[in-house]
Each structure stands twice: as structure tokens, then as C-alpha cells.
Enzyme design. Structure first.
Site, PDB file in Angstrom:
ATOM      1  N   LEU A 230     -24.755  23.309 -43.385  1.00 54.51           N
ATOM      2  CA  LEU A 230     -23.957  23.747 -44.521  1.00 54.51           C
ATOM      3  C   LEU A 230     -24.316  22.973 -45.790  1.00 54.51           C
ATOM      4  CD1 LEU A 230     -21.673  25.515 -45.599  1.00 54.51           C
ATOM      5  CD2 LEU A 230     -20.059  23.706 -44.951  1.00 54.51           C
ATOM      6  N   ASP A 231     -24.765  23.702 -46.808  1.00 53.68           N
ATOM      7  CA  ASP A 231     -25.098  23.141 -48.126  1.00 53.68           C
ATOM      8  C   ASP A 231     -26.158  22.044 -48.056  1.00 53.68           C
ATOM      9  OD1 ASP A 231     -23.324  24.862 -49.304  1.00 53.68           O
ATOM     10  OD2 ASP A 231     -21.699  23.402 -49.469  1.00 53.68           O
ATOM     11  N   GLU A 232     -26.989  22.066 -47.023  1.00 55.44           N
ATOM     12  CA  GLU A 232     -28.001  21.020 -46.882  1.00 55.44           C
ATOM     13  C   GLU A 232     -29.397  21.591 -46.654  1.00 55.44           C
ATOM     14  OE1 GLU A 232     -26.952  18.034 -44.053  1.00 55.44           O
ATOM     15  OE2 GLU A 232     -24.953  17.713 -44.881  1.00 55.44           O
TER      16      GLU A 232
END
Length: 288
Positions: A230-232
Site C-alpha cells: 500500500l502506497d509503497e
């Protein structure tokens, strides 16, 4: 001043060995192609070489098929993966959005005015709020509601639309849903997301209000490829701006949204101009 002639774009990656630049530039010269712009990078950590060239054929009978046929044997000697992109190729783009309209508005404006060489063919949302904006631009808008129970069913509908519109790139312009692992895998390398970047990190609801309460001194945004972390995902572009004690939560939100739209634009532009190479969990991004 003469307008710049749209170039062909050559991109390639291969193991780092002697002769990688020479094999490309020598072929360009022999084939009568003028190199207008060139960037290359040799990553000593991954042992990979990356190159991007804009070139202008000097012969009227230039053929991409002939180029490919003649260059293939040379590329094979270097285990080189390469791609040729025609001038002014406009990739078909699907934009996914929820309720926030700042990134969608910006992308559609830049699409309409020619700042982004893309073809926005469809807009997909889990809310009906932005349908009028899509209609004004003459772009099909699909409202596909989602709940925890219907997530996989809704994502199947999204996949069908992506395929129906021959989508080459998906842009998550503040689409406020976490994609399933299977959806992330399906969109690997062809979906870009944007989110705020705050230090320290503030997760959950009202991140800018949390940031204000902590007295942050800078706000920012990150655009990255989607993956199952997530978001990485691999980062393409980031933006940042300093703030101070005189900025209230609503000021942070306004500045954050400005940075988000510009950062997302930069990432999409780099992607469609073939300036981004995936390099493991990282990216190589050649500037324009």
C-alpha cells in the site's frame, strides 16, 4: 523559432557490459538516424544498463519494421530488451477517481490543451459526483459502487472496462480505494497512483489535520506505480513545499492538493514519454 519535429523514441535495458552505448549509437548512425536526445544510466547495484534516445530519421523511407529486423541481432548479443515508440503516440488512458476532483480536473485540462499527449478514453469512479465533469469533456463515465462484500465483483467490472477501451495506462487520480492483490498484479507497471507525503507519516482519516496538530513544516505528494504494498510502489515523481505555523489545516490541504496534481502530471508525462524504467523496487527516470 521552428516547431520541434516529433521524434521516434528508442528505449532499452540490458545487463551492464562493455559496448551497450556503442551498439545503439553506432546502429543509429549507420541507419541514418539523427540522435536528438540521449540519456543512459548504468546501475552498479543491480548490474543493469538503461538507455533512452529520441531520434529523427534522415531518410524518408524509414520503416520501424526494417529498424527492428536489422537491430534485433545486435540487441540479442547484449540480451537487450528494447522498444520503439512512434512519434506522437497517444496512449489510451483510463482515469479512476472518487470524490476529489483536483487531480482529475488537472489531467483533463492538460489533455484538452495538448500538454499531455494522451487519449483519455474512460473515467471510472466509485461515486457519481464527477459525472458532469466527464460529460463536459465528452468522456464516458462509469459509476461502479464498491463495498467490502462487492470488491472483487466491482474490480472485475473495472477490468472489463480497461480491456473494452484498450487501456494502456490507468491513472488513480485520488481513487480512494485499496486495490486487491490480484488487481495490483493485473495492473503491474501500467497504473500510477498519487497520495500525500507527510513527515512523519499520518495514516487514516484527516491526515492533513493530523499534520497540522503536529506542526509539520513541509507537505508533499508522491506518484508511484501501483503494487501490493500500500502506497509503497516504485516512485516516479515527488513534490514538496515548506509551510509554517501560520498555515492552518485548510491551508495544508490546499497546498497538498496543488502539489498532488502537479506531481501526478509529472509522473504521467514521464511515463507516456517513455522516460521511466522499472529497476526492481526502484525506478530510473530520465528528465526531459
Amino acid at each position: 523559432m521552428k516547431a520541434k519535429i516529433a521524434p521516434w523514441i528508442f528505449t532499452a535495458s540490458c545487463p551492464s557490459i562493455i559496448g551497450t552505448v556503442d551498439v545503439v549509437t553506432r546502429y543509429m548512425a549507420e541507419a541514418g538516424n539523427y540522435i536528438d536526445e540521449i540519456h543512459s544510466f548504468d546501475d552498479r547495484e543491480s548490474g543493469l544498463f538503461f538507455i533512452r534516445i529520441e531520434f529523427l530519421p534522415q531518410h524518408d523511407d524509414f520503416s520501424d519494421a526494417v529498424f527492428s529486423e536489422h537491430f534485433a541481432d545486435r540487441a540479442a548479443e547484449f540480451d537487450m530488451e528494447w522498444q520503439l515508440t512512434a512519434p506522437n503516440h497517444s496512449p489510451k488512458v483510463a482515469i479512476m477517481v472518487s470524490k476529489y476532483d483536483h487531480c482529475l480536473n488537472d489531467l483533463l485540462y492538460r489533455f484538452r490543451t495538448g500538454q499531455l499527449n494522451i487519449d483519455v478514453t474512460v473515467i471510472i469512479s466509485n461515486h457519481p459526483d464527477l459525472e458532469e465533469l466527464a460529460k463536459w469533456h465528452g468522456i464516458p463515465y462509469y459509476h461502479l459502487p464498491i463495498t467490502a462484500e462487492t470488491k472483487l465483483e466491482q474490480e472485475a467490472q473495472v477490468r472489463a472496462l480497461i480491456e473494452q477501451y484498450d487501456t494502456e495506462l490507468v491513472v488513480l487520480a485520488r481513487y480512494m480505494q485499496v486495490l486487491s492483490p490480484s488487481m495490483c498484479e493485473y495492473l503491474d507497471g501500467r497504473a500510477i497512483n498519487i497520495h500525500h507525503s507527510l513527515l512523519p507519516g499520518f495514516k487514516g482519516a484527516r491526515p492533513y489535520h493530523q499534520a497540522w496538530e503536529k506542526g509539520v513544516k513541509m507537505v508533499g505528494a508522491t506518484a508511484h506505480y501501483v503494487n501490493n504494498d500500500l502506497d509503497e510502489g516504485p516512485i516516479i515523481s515527488q513534490g514538496i513545499q515548506t509551510v509554517n505555523h501560520a498555515h492552518y489545516a485548510e491551508d495544508l490541504i490546499a497546498k497538498g492538493q496543488d502539489i498532488e496534481r502537479v506531481t501526478l502530471f509529472n509522473a504521467v508525462k514521464c511515463h507516456v514519454e517513455k522516460r521511466v524504467f522499472l529497476n526492481g523496487k526502484r525506478t530510473v527516470v530520465f528528465g526531459g
